[in-house]
Design a protein around this motif. Structure first.
Motif, mmCIF file in Angstrom:
data_model
loop_
_atom_site.group_PDB
_atom_site.id
_atom_site.type_symbol
_atom_site.label_atom_id
_atom_site.label_comp_id
_atom_site.label_asym_id
_atom_site.label_seq_id
_atom_site.Cartn_x
_atom_site.Cartn_y
_atom_site.Cartn_z
ATOM 1 N N ASN A 1 1.100 16.231 -11.562
ATOM 2 C CA ASN A 1 -0.063 16.756 -12.269
ATOM 3 C C ASN A 1 -0.446 18.142 -11.740
ATOM 4 O O ASN A 1 -0.704 19.069 -12.518
ATOM 5 C CB ASN A 1 -1.240 15.785 -12.111
ATOM 6 C CG ASN A 1 -2.473 16.264 -12.855
ATOM 7 O OD1 ASN A 1 -2.379 16.618 -14.029
ATOM 8 N ND2 ASN A 1 -3.606 16.294 -12.186
ATOM 9 N N ARG B 1 3.915 1.479 -1.201
ATOM 10 C CA ARG B 1 4.512 1.619 -2.535
ATOM 11 C C ARG B 1 3.523 2.259 -3.498
ATOM 12 O O ARG B 1 3.865 3.130 -4.286
ATOM 13 C CB ARG B 1 4.922 0.249 -3.074
ATOM 14 C CG ARG B 1 6.170 -0.278 -2.408
ATOM 15 C CD ARG B 1 6.554 -1.613 -2.994
ATOM 16 N NE ARG B 1 7.795 -2.077 -2.391
ATOM 17 C CZ ARG B 1 8.202 -3.336 -2.416
ATOM 18 N NH1 ARG B 1 7.487 -4.244 -3.032
ATOM 19 N NH2 ARG B 1 9.332 -3.677 -1.858
ATOM 20 N N LEU B 2 2.290 1.800 -3.422
ATOM 21 C CA LEU B 2 1.249 2.341 -4.298
ATOM 22 C C LEU B 2 1.010 3.809 -3.971
ATOM 23 O O LEU B 2 0.924 4.661 -4.864
ATOM 24 C CB LEU B 2 -0.042 1.526 -4.134
ATOM 25 C CG LEU B 2 -1.246 1.956 -4.990
ATOM 26 C CD1 LEU B 2 -0.906 1.917 -6.466
ATOM 27 C CD2 LEU B 2 -2.449 1.058 -4.706
ATOM 28 N N PRO C 1 13.060 15.398 -11.531
ATOM 29 C CA PRO C 1 12.732 16.052 -12.794
ATOM 30 C C PRO C 1 11.238 15.911 -13.058
ATOM 31 O O PRO C 1 10.695 14.821 -12.943
ATOM 32 C CB PRO C 1 13.525 15.277 -13.846
ATOM 33 C CG PRO C 1 14.300 14.228 -13.140
ATOM 34 C CD PRO C 1 13.908 14.220 -11.695
ATOM 35 N N ARG D 1 3.691 6.193 -5.280
ATOM 36 C CA ARG D 1 3.618 6.424 -6.723
ATOM 37 C C ARG D 1 2.410 7.270 -7.092
ATOM 38 O O ARG D 1 2.488 8.125 -7.966
ATOM 39 C CB ARG D 1 3.627 5.085 -7.450
ATOM 40 C CG ARG D 1 5.024 4.479 -7.390
ATOM 41 C CD ARG D 1 5.035 3.014 -7.714
ATOM 42 N NE ARG D 1 6.394 2.512 -7.755
ATOM 43 C CZ ARG D 1 7.013 1.961 -6.727
ATOM 44 N NH1 ARG D 1 6.401 1.853 -5.565
ATOM 45 N NH2 ARG D 1 8.251 1.524 -6.839
ATOM 46 N N LEU D 2 1.302 7.025 -6.410
ATOM 47 C CA LEU D 2 0.120 7.847 -6.663
ATOM 48 C C LEU D 2 0.400 9.298 -6.294
ATOM 49 O O LEU D 2 0.004 10.221 -7.011
ATOM 50 C CB LEU D 2 -1.064 7.330 -5.839
ATOM 51 C CG LEU D 2 -1.869 6.188 -6.441
ATOM 52 C CD1 LEU D 2 -2.948 5.743 -5.463
ATOM 53 C CD2 LEU D 2 -2.509 6.611 -7.753
ATOM 54 N N ARG E 1 3.269 10.810 -6.313
ATOM 55 C CA ARG E 1 4.149 11.397 -7.322
ATOM 56 C C ARG E 1 3.348 11.820 -8.557
ATOM 57 O O ARG E 1 3.503 12.932 -9.072
ATOM 58 C CB ARG E 1 5.239 10.388 -7.711
ATOM 59 C CG ARG E 1 6.147 10.861 -8.815
ATOM 60 C CD ARG E 1 7.314 9.918 -9.049
ATOM 61 N NE ARG E 1 6.943 8.528 -9.233
ATOM 62 C CZ ARG E 1 6.335 8.048 -10.308
ATOM 63 N NH1 ARG E 1 6.011 8.849 -11.297
ATOM 64 N NH2 ARG E 1 6.043 6.770 -10.393
ATOM 65 N N VAL E 2 2.498 10.925 -9.025
ATOM 66 C CA VAL E 2 1.695 11.224 -10.213
ATOM 67 C C VAL E 2 0.828 12.459 -9.977
ATOM 68 O O VAL E 2 0.763 13.365 -10.818
ATOM 69 C CB VAL E 2 0.789 10.006 -10.568
ATOM 70 C CG1 VAL E 2 -0.237 10.390 -11.621
ATOM 71 C CG2 VAL E 2 1.645 8.845 -11.056
ATOM 72 N N GLN E 3 0.196 12.510 -8.813
ATOM 73 C CA GLN E 3 -0.728 13.610 -8.545
ATOM 74 C C GLN E 3 -0.010 14.928 -8.283
ATOM 75 O O GLN E 3 -0.494 15.989 -8.679
ATOM 76 C CB GLN E 3 -1.643 13.247 -7.365
ATOM 77 C CG GLN E 3 -2.609 12.110 -7.679
ATOM 78 C CD GLN E 3 -3.567 12.432 -8.821
ATOM 79 O OE1 GLN E 3 -3.749 13.582 -9.201
ATOM 80 N NE2 GLN E 3 -4.177 11.403 -9.399
ATOM 81 N N LEU F 1 0.834 -1.198 0.000
ATOM 82 C CA LEU F 1 0.000 0.000 0.000
ATOM 83 C C LEU F 1 0.873 1.254 0.000
ATOM 84 O O LEU F 1 0.584 2.231 -0.691
ATOM 85 C CB LEU F 1 -0.892 -0.022 1.243
ATOM 86 C CG LEU F 1 -2.182 0.773 1.222
ATOM 87 C CD1 LEU F 1 -2.992 0.474 -0.026
ATOM 88 C CD2 LEU F 1 -2.998 0.456 2.464
#
Lengths: 78, 196
Positions: A40, A28-29, A70, A32-33, A35-37, A26
């Protein structure tokens, strides 16, 4: 036994290996979530302060964690 | 540390990076070292692996499967663990990729770093486990009282490390790591003996 009951049983597993492994996955997920958000949000022009407020963390914390990386497909103003 | 690596062993380290590139993976892991060992078919490590029944195309497809798109960031074990608490990782990945493109949840490529000794060996790309394997290769060479570090020592390092994707893939392909280790040591001994 219904599958919902099975899931509930697993979620509350008393075997530490099962439970802790789920926590690790959880996390790890989550990393990554996040980072993506954050990427964005930055691409959409959000300030570090706004991102920090949304995540309920300090601006310093979120900046330290994400600013060195980056930016993906994006601009880097700071 | 790399001064004692044989030409072939150095080539394996370089090739491992190419294997990671080929699979579009930012990190060089033990699985890429394993594929690199098999790449040079003439090496002692490749010979032992081949004799033990390892086929490079089979192994490569296994590695690709284990690290394929969508599961690059989080592996099968993570997916299974999340399933235990009612989270469908594939569904989460699908939703995120729908909005942010394929591979959105993958680990980002590491930030470029300058290395004072040139860019031949980019240590920053090697995973902690892959670095450990190279360290163990050195230790295996010392233990065998060898002055050089060859492909066989890298393979021994991989087998000794035992938990990386290389070891997992070999085990899944039906190989026994202890038996493999014995095979490597036998081959080393045979190679050291002067031709009868």
């Amino acid at each position: 036994m219904s599958s919902a009951t099975e899931l509930a049983a697993a979620a509350g597993s008393t075997d530490p290996r099962v439970g802790l492994r789920a926590v690790l996955a959880l996390r790890r997920l989550l990393d990554r979530l996040e980072r993506v958000q954050v990427d964005n949000a930055r691409r959409q022009g959000w300030s570090w302060q706004e991102i920090a407020d949304a995540l309920e963390v300090s601006k310093q914390g979120v900046h330290k964690k994400h600013a060195g990386r980056p930016a993906v497909n994006g601009t880097r103003e700071e | 540390m790399f001064e004692r690596f044989t030409r072939r062993a150095r080539a394996v380290v370089v090739q491992a990076r190419d294997e990671a590139d080929r699979l579009h993976q930012p990190r060089v892991g033990t699985e890429h070292l394993l594929l690199a060992l098999l790449h040079d078919g003439q090496s002692l490590a490749a010979t032992v692996l081949r004799d033990a029944g390892v086929r490079i195309d089979d192994l490569r497809s296994r590695v690709e499967q284990a690290t394929g798109p969508g599961s690059r960031a989080l592996d099968d074990a993570d997916a299974a663990a999340l399933r235990e608490i009612g989270i469908d990782l594939a569904a989460v990945v699908a939703r995120v990729e729908e909005s942010f493109g394929p591979g959105a949840l993958d680990d980002p490529p590491p930030a470029p770093r300058r290395w004072p000794w040139g860019r031949r060996y980019d240590g920053s790309r090697f995973s902690p486990r892959a670095k450990k394997v190279l360290e163990l290769a050195l230790r295996e060479a010392v233990r065998l009282r060898h002055n050089h570090i060859g492909t066989e020592h890298i393979l021994l390092g991989l087998l000794r490390e035992g938990n990386g994707l290389a070891a997992v893939t070999l085990t899944r392909a039906g190989l026994d790591l202890v038996d493999l280790r014995r095979r490597v040591l036998d081959a080393v001994r045979t190679a050291a003996r002067p031709a009868a």
